[in-house]
Design a protein around this motif. Structure first.
Motif, PDB file in Angstrom:
ATOM      1  N   GLY A  69       0.397  -0.627   0.044  1.00 28.26           N
ATOM      2  CA  GLY A  69       0.217   0.313  -0.214  1.00 28.26           C
ATOM      3  C   GLY A  69       0.598   1.024   0.000  1.00 28.26           C
ATOM      4  N   ARG A  70       1.635   1.108   0.518  1.00 25.91           N
ATOM      5  CA  ARG A  70       2.907   2.686   0.537  1.00 25.91           C
ATOM      6  C   ARG A  70       3.090   2.772  -0.693  1.00 25.91           C
ATOM      7  NH1 ARG A  70       3.498   0.599   5.584  1.00 25.91           N
ATOM      8  NH2 ARG A  70       5.927  -0.929   5.107  1.00 25.91           N
ATOM      9  N   GLN A  71       3.895   1.174  -1.128  1.00 27.68           N
ATOM     10  CA  GLN A  71       4.751   1.335  -2.519  1.00 27.68           C
ATOM     11  C   GLN A  71       3.677   2.381  -3.747  1.00 27.68           C
ATOM     12  OE1 GLN A  71       6.160  -2.697  -3.612  1.00 27.68           O
ATOM     13  NE2 GLN A  71       8.045  -2.151  -1.765  1.00 27.68           N
ATOM     14  N   VAL A  72       2.374   1.555  -3.514  1.00 27.72           N
ATOM     15  CA  VAL A  72       1.110   1.824  -4.593  1.00 27.72           C
ATOM     16  C   VAL A  72       1.107   4.074  -4.394  1.00 27.72           C
ATOM     17  CG1 VAL A  72      -1.416   1.860  -4.941  1.00 27.72           C
ATOM     18  CG2 VAL A  72      -0.196  -0.015  -4.767  1.00 27.72           C
ATOM     19  N   SER A  73       0.933   3.948  -2.673  1.00 30.73           N
ATOM     20  CA  SER A  73       0.869   5.478  -2.684  1.00 30.73           C
ATOM     21  C   SER A  73       2.016   6.210  -3.697  1.00 30.73           C
ATOM     22  CB  SER A  73       0.678   5.357  -0.893  1.00 30.73           C
ATOM     23  OG  SER A  73      -0.271   5.038  -0.886  1.00 30.73           O
ATOM     24  N   VAL A  74       3.605   5.617  -3.241  1.00 29.21           N
ATOM     25  CA  VAL A  74       4.374   6.652  -3.588  1.00 29.21           C
ATOM     26  C   VAL A  74       3.952   6.670  -5.348  1.00 29.21           C
ATOM     27  CG1 VAL A  74       6.715   6.215  -4.128  1.00 29.21           C
ATOM     28  CG2 VAL A  74       5.725   6.243  -1.705  1.00 29.21           C
ATOM     29  N   LEU A  75       3.878   5.615  -5.665  1.00 28.47           N
ATOM     30  CA  LEU A  75       3.036   5.678  -7.129  1.00 28.47           C
ATOM     31  C   LEU A  75       1.858   6.429  -7.842  1.00 28.47           C
ATOM     32  CD1 LEU A  75       4.016   1.619  -8.256  1.00 28.47           C
ATOM     33  CD2 LEU A  75       5.825   3.147  -8.571  1.00 28.47           C
ATOM     34  N   GLN A  76       1.288   6.325  -6.946  1.00 26.85           N
ATOM     35  CA  GLN A  76       0.371   7.181  -7.324  1.00 26.85           C
ATOM     36  C   GLN A  76       0.085   8.798  -7.264  1.00 26.85           C
ATOM     37  OE1 GLN A  76      -3.380   6.595  -4.763  1.00 26.85           O
ATOM     38  NE2 GLN A  76      -4.567   7.649  -6.070  1.00 26.85           N
ATOM     39  N   ARG A  77       1.371   9.690  -6.296  1.00 23.86           N
ATOM     40  CA  ARG A  77       1.719  10.544  -6.220  1.00 23.86           C
ATOM     41  C   ARG A  77       2.328  11.094  -7.344  1.00 23.86           C
ATOM     42  NH1 ARG A  77       2.247   9.140  -0.282  1.00 23.86           N
ATOM     43  NH2 ARG A  77       4.562   9.048  -0.775  1.00 23.86           N
ATOM     44  N   GLY A  78       3.286   9.967  -7.732  1.00 24.54           N
ATOM     45  CA  GLY A  78       4.020  10.232  -8.860  1.00 24.54           C
ATOM     46  C   GLY A  78       3.353  10.257 -10.635  1.00 24.54           C
ATOM     47  N   GLY A  79       2.006   9.153 -10.335  1.00 24.25           N
ATOM     48  CA  GLY A  79       1.039   9.667 -11.300  1.00 24.25           C
ATOM     49  C   GLY A  79       1.591   8.259 -12.541  1.00 24.25           C
ATOM     50  N   LEU A  80       2.014   7.541 -11.620  1.00 22.37           N
ATOM     51  CA  LEU A  80       2.248   6.158 -12.355  1.00 22.37           C
ATOM     52  C   LEU A  80       1.131   5.184 -12.199  1.00 22.37           C
ATOM     53  CD1 LEU A  80       6.497   6.203 -11.512  1.00 22.37           C
ATOM     54  CD2 LEU A  80       4.826   6.678 -13.275  1.00 22.37           C
ATOM     55  N   VAL A  81       0.061   5.490 -11.081  1.00 22.93           N
ATOM     56  CA  VAL A  81      -0.556   5.083 -10.812  1.00 22.93           C
ATOM     57  C   VAL A  81      -1.723   5.077 -10.498  1.00 22.93           C
ATOM     58  CG1 VAL A  81       0.447   1.963 -10.286  1.00 22.93           C
ATOM     59  CG2 VAL A  81      -0.698   3.463  -8.676  1.00 22.93           C
ATOM     60  N   GLN A  82      -3.139   4.434 -11.038  1.00 19.60           N
ATOM     61  CA  GLN A  82      -4.167   5.785 -10.476  1.00 19.60           C
ATOM     62  C   GLN A  82      -5.742   4.280  -9.218  1.00 19.60           C
ATOM     63  OE1 GLN A  82      -5.909   7.012 -14.146  1.00 19.60           O
ATOM     64  NE2 GLN A  82      -6.646   4.433 -14.133  1.00 19.60           N
ATOM     65  N   ARG A  83      -5.846   4.480  -8.844  1.00 19.04           N
ATOM     66  CA  ARG A  83      -6.746   3.390  -8.299  1.00 19.04           C
ATOM     67  C   ARG A  83      -8.159   4.491  -7.977  1.00 19.04           C
ATOM     68  NH1 ARG A  83      -4.833   2.675  -2.055  1.00 19.04           N
ATOM     69  NH2 ARG A  83      -2.568   3.802  -1.956  1.00 19.04           N
ATOM     70  N   ALA A  84      -9.148   2.751  -8.278  1.00 21.69           N
ATOM     71  CA  ALA A  84     -10.814   3.082  -7.899  1.00 21.69           C
ATOM     72  C   ALA A  84     -11.442   1.967  -8.053  1.00 21.69           C
ATOM     73  CB  ALA A  84     -10.373   2.895  -9.914  1.00 21.69           C
ATOM     74  N   PRO A  85     -12.104   2.522  -7.394  1.00 15.94           N
ATOM     75  CA  PRO A  85     -12.853   1.694  -6.450  1.00 15.94           C
ATOM     76  C   PRO A  85     -12.885   0.019  -7.013  1.00 15.94           C
ATOM     77  CG  PRO A  85     -13.939   3.528  -6.639  1.00 15.94           C
ATOM     78  CD  PRO A  85     -12.844   3.519  -6.916  1.00 15.94           C
ATOM     79  N   ALA A  86     -13.170  -1.008  -6.466  1.00 12.40           N
ATOM     80  CA  ALA A  86     -13.372  -2.142  -7.235  1.00 12.40           C
ATOM     81  C   ALA A  86     -15.587  -2.410  -7.141  1.00 12.40           C
ATOM     82  CB  ALA A  86     -13.158  -3.784  -6.330  1.00 12.40           C
ATOM     83  N   PRO A  87     -15.606  -3.003  -8.131  1.00 13.68           N
ATOM     84  CA  PRO A  87     -16.607  -2.548  -8.843  1.00 13.68           C
ATOM     85  C   PRO A  87     -17.562  -3.991  -7.839  1.00 13.68           C
ATOM     86  CG  PRO A  87     -15.426  -3.528 -11.010  1.00 13.68           C
ATOM     87  CD  PRO A  87     -14.809  -3.361  -9.636  1.00 13.68           C
ATOM     88  N   ALA A  88     -16.900  -5.308  -7.405  1.00 22.30           N
ATOM     89  CA  ALA A  88     -18.268  -5.746  -6.585  1.00 22.30           C
ATOM     90  C   ALA A  88     -18.052  -5.581  -4.963  1.00 22.30           C
ATOM     91  CB  ALA A  88     -17.248  -6.746  -6.683  1.00 22.30           C
ATOM     92  N   ASP A  89     -16.906  -4.379  -4.611  1.00 26.21           N
ATOM     93  CA  ASP A  89     -17.002  -4.378  -3.680  1.00 26.21           C
ATOM     94  C   ASP A  89     -16.037  -2.546  -3.244  1.00 26.21           C
ATOM     95  OD1 ASP A  89     -16.063  -3.862  -0.563  1.00 26.21           O
ATOM     96  OD2 ASP A  89     -14.693  -5.872  -0.450  1.00 26.21           O
ATOM     97  N   ARG A  90     -16.944  -1.714  -2.725  1.00 24.85           N
ATOM     98  CA  ARG A  90     -16.294  -0.180  -3.047  1.00 24.85           C
ATOM     99  C   ARG A  90     -15.412  -0.068  -1.718  1.00 24.85           C
ATOM    100  NH1 ARG A  90     -17.925   1.930  -7.376  1.00 24.85           N
ATOM    101  NH2 ARG A  90     -17.652   4.337  -7.665  1.00 24.85           N
ATOM    102  N   ARG A  91     -15.331  -0.778  -1.186  1.00 22.75           N
ATOM    103  CA  ARG A  91     -14.585  -0.349   0.004  1.00 22.75           C
ATOM    104  C   ARG A  91     -12.921  -1.280  -0.170  1.00 22.75           C
ATOM    105  NH1 ARG A  91     -16.811  -4.584   4.632  1.00 22.75           N
ATOM    106  NH2 ARG A  91     -16.775  -5.726   2.451  1.00 22.75           N
ATOM    107  N   ARG A  92     -12.591  -2.231  -1.018  1.00 27.14           N
ATOM    108  CA  ARG A  92     -11.383  -2.411  -1.521  1.00 27.14           C
ATOM    109  C   ARG A  92     -11.085  -1.598  -3.374  1.00 27.14           C
ATOM    110  NH1 ARG A  92     -12.799  -6.955  -4.150  1.00 27.14           N
ATOM    111  NH2 ARG A  92     -10.717  -7.146  -5.097  1.00 27.14           N
ATOM    112  N   SER A  93     -10.096  -1.304  -3.333  1.00 28.29           N
ATOM    113  CA  SER A  93      -9.458  -0.394  -4.612  1.00 28.29           C
ATOM    114  C   SER A  93      -8.646  -1.539  -5.727  1.00 28.29           C
ATOM    115  CB  SER A  93      -8.640   0.700  -4.426  1.00 28.29           C
ATOM    116  OG  SER A  93      -9.007   1.280  -3.372  1.00 28.29           O
ATOM    117  N   ILE A  94      -8.931  -0.811  -6.830  1.00 28.08           N
ATOM    118  CA  ILE A  94      -8.278  -1.376  -7.954  1.00 28.08           C
ATOM    119  C   ILE A  94      -7.413  -0.882  -8.385  1.00 28.08           C
ATOM    120  CG2 ILE A  94      -8.179  -2.939 -10.038  1.00 28.08           C
ATOM    121  CD1 ILE A  94      -9.536  -4.178  -7.988  1.00 28.08           C
TER     122      ILE A  94
END
Length: 169
Positions: A69-94
């Motif tokens: 999760g920390r690694q994803v956050s770094v990549l997200q801040r850098g614009g290298l990944v994006q998070r979106a709510p999971a269609p089946a369970d909006r508490r999870r991020s894809i």
């Protein structure tokens, strides 16, 4: 058993040397100046297996979910990944790599491949194939021993590669 013990002794020493050599190569090249090894491997994993949630990504990478999760956050801040709510369970991020993330990962992959090609230039195709197969088998054995559960993509499909030995391109 004596031959096995001798072979395991050689393998044990060579894995220690291999780990040191990976560090040496890392310190003496600028390949990972754009993306560090963790960022690169995370993006490579998403590129190979497709978008997935943090838990599946953590399992694939052999990480604790909080570390992933920390690694994803770094990549997200850098614009290298994006998070979106999971269609089946909006508490999870894809987690999905962005075009920029994939482009930068590809640049690093090409540079790593060129570096390996130069380092192994005198090797026969058979030797290269054997080394690739042995690394794959070794990495699968580590995953089978130390990853707690198979990694699954958002549809629930096993993407860990356990139980099958596949040649990667």
């Amino acid at each position: 058993m004596v031959e096995t013990s001798a072979a395991l002794g050689i393998i044990e020493r060579q894995t220690a040397v291999l780990a040191r050599n990976f560090e040496l190569l890392h310190r003496r090249t600028d390949i990972h100046d754009d993306l560090d090894r963790a960022e690169y491997l995370l993006l490579r994993t998403l590129d190979q297996h497709g978008p997935m949630d943090i838990n599946s990504l953590a399992v694939c990478l052999g990480l604790d979910p909080s570390t992933a999760g920390r690694q994803v956050s770094v990549l997200q801040r850098g614009g290298l990944v994006q998070r979106a709510p999971a269609p089946a369970d909006r508490r999870r991020s894809i987690i999905t790599p962005t075009d920029d993330g994939l482009r930068r990962m590809e640049v690093v992959r090409e540079r790593r491949t060129e570096s390996l090609a130069a380092l192994l230039a005198g090797w026969s195709q058979e030797d290269l194939d054997t080394l690739g197969t042995m690394f794959d088998r070794y990495n699968r054995a580590v995953a089978a021993e130390y990853l707690s559960e198979p990694a699954r993509d958002p549809s629930g499909t096993d993407i860990s590669g356990r139980g099958r030995l596949a040649t990667r391109s």
